[in-house]
Design an enzyme around this catalytic site. Structure first.
Site, PDB file in Angstrom:
ATOM      1  N   HIS A   1     -10.081   1.240   1.497  1.00 36.45           N
ATOM      2  CA  HIS A   1      -9.741   2.988   1.903  1.00 36.45           C
ATOM      3  C   HIS A   1     -10.924   3.682   2.155  1.00 36.45           C
ATOM      4  O   HIS A   1     -10.883   4.565   2.841  1.00 36.45           O
ATOM      5  CB  HIS A   1      -8.915   3.393   0.632  1.00 36.45           C
ATOM      6  CG  HIS A   1      -7.422   2.822   0.722  1.00 36.45           C
ATOM      7  ND1 HIS A   1      -6.587   3.123   2.004  1.00 36.45           N
ATOM      8  CD2 HIS A   1      -6.741   2.302   0.078  1.00 36.45           C
ATOM      9  CE1 HIS A   1      -5.414   2.431   1.703  1.00 36.45           C
ATOM     10  NE2 HIS A   1      -5.297   2.080   0.596  1.00 36.45           N
TER      11      HIS A   1
ATOM     12  N   HIS B   1      -9.181  -3.810  -2.297  1.00 36.12           N
ATOM     13  CA  HIS B   1      -8.354  -2.796  -1.621  1.00 36.12           C
ATOM     14  C   HIS B   1      -8.403  -1.345  -1.530  1.00 36.12           C
ATOM     15  O   HIS B   1      -8.430  -0.992  -0.390  1.00 36.12           O
ATOM     16  CB  HIS B   1      -6.779  -3.244  -2.075  1.00 36.12           C
ATOM     17  CG  HIS B   1      -5.719  -2.462  -1.628  1.00 36.12           C
ATOM     18  ND1 HIS B   1      -4.633  -3.237  -0.561  1.00 36.12           N
ATOM     19  CD2 HIS B   1      -5.356  -1.099  -1.579  1.00 36.12           C
ATOM     20  CE1 HIS B   1      -3.851  -2.267  -0.179  1.00 36.12           C
ATOM     21  NE2 HIS B   1      -4.351  -1.114  -0.627  1.00 36.12           N
ATOM     22  N   GLU B   2      -8.854  -1.075  -2.731  1.00 32.42           N
ATOM     23  CA  GLU B   2      -9.062   0.372  -2.691  1.00 32.42           C
ATOM     24  C   GLU B   2     -10.248   0.639  -2.014  1.00 32.42           C
ATOM     25  O   GLU B   2     -10.525   1.816  -1.611  1.00 32.42           O
ATOM     26  CB  GLU B   2      -8.974   0.837  -4.207  1.00 32.42           C
ATOM     27  CG  GLU B   2      -7.753   0.732  -4.850  1.00 32.42           C
ATOM     28  CD  GLU B   2      -6.522   1.421  -4.131  1.00 32.42           C
ATOM     29  OE1 GLU B   2      -6.515   2.609  -3.554  1.00 32.42           O
ATOM     30  OE2 GLU B   2      -5.202   0.662  -4.168  1.00 32.42           O
TER      31      GLU B   2
ATOM     32  N   CYS C   1       0.928  -1.166   0.013  1.00 36.30           N
ATOM     33  CA  CYS C   1      -0.086  -0.115   0.123  1.00 36.30           C
ATOM     34  C   CYS C   1       0.992   1.182   0.167  1.00 36.30           C
ATOM     35  O   CYS C   1       1.888   1.188   0.915  1.00 36.30           O
ATOM     36  CB  CYS C   1      -0.820  -0.112   1.159  1.00 36.30           C
ATOM     37  SG  CYS C   1      -2.099   1.127   1.380  1.00 36.30           S
TER      38      CYS C   1
END
Length: 185
Positions: free
Chosen positions: A162, A158-159, A110
């Site tokens: 966030h 993953h994004e 990351c």
């Protein structure tokens, strides 16, 4: 022209907040944020430019990583068939997930986590998403559903995390308890 962006690192409160929805149509400010995010990914993937601007290579970046608590992110990555996936995502939602799980054998990284981290993050092998997709050439956002699998599915998840204030290090597992539904990308 590349405008270097300032990436927040672990400990920054914006990385732990649930990001707010983005109003449509996009404002010029939101368009610039998306463009800056994508430009960062492009520069980060060209070794000479990454070195010149001292940026870490990346395949995805979310607005909270640049201290903007909005539900947007960009992805620039190729899949196992060498197809390029270039997405400017606005208000994405994951609407379905496969039962089969997957992971990156070398672990995830990351741009906001500067320390060395080892471990596996289980992700859904296939997801269906509904998102606004910004197209800078037409200057429009089109809402559509797409199905993503394997590596691109992992990057999207993953994004997406966030946007919900979750870093991949929050999901690390030290070992795999149930490997029958888990395949390696």
């Amino acid at each position: 022209m590349y405008n270097k962006i300032n990436i927040m690192v672990e400990g920054n409160l914006c990385l732990k907040k649930i990001a707010k929805d983005v109003s449509l149509p996009l404002t010029s400010v939101d368009k610039k944020i998306l463009t800056d995010l994508m430009n960062h990914l492009i520069v980060s993937q060209i070794p000479e430019l990454a070195e010149k601007y001292n940026v870490q290579p990346g395949v995805g970046i979310a607005a909270p990583q640049i201290n903007i608590s909005k539900r947007m992110f960009c992805i620039l990555a190729t899949d196992s068939d060498d197809n390029l996936h270039k997405y400017y995502c606005v208000n994405p939602k994951i609407i379905s997930k496969s039962k089969q799980m997957t992971y990156l054998s070398n672990g995830e990284g990351c741009l906001s986590v500067k320390r060395k981290v080892f471990g596996i993050v289980q992700r859904h092998k296939t997801i269906t998403v509904k998102s606004g997709f910004y197209d800078p050439e037409t200057d429009r956002v089109t809402v559509k559903k797409i199905k993503l699998t394997d590596f691109i599915s992992i990057v999207f998840q993953h994004e997406y995390d966030h946007l919900d204030g979750i870093l991949f290090v929050d999901k690390l597992i030290a070992y795999i308890e149930n490997s029958e539904n888990l395949s390696e990308c």
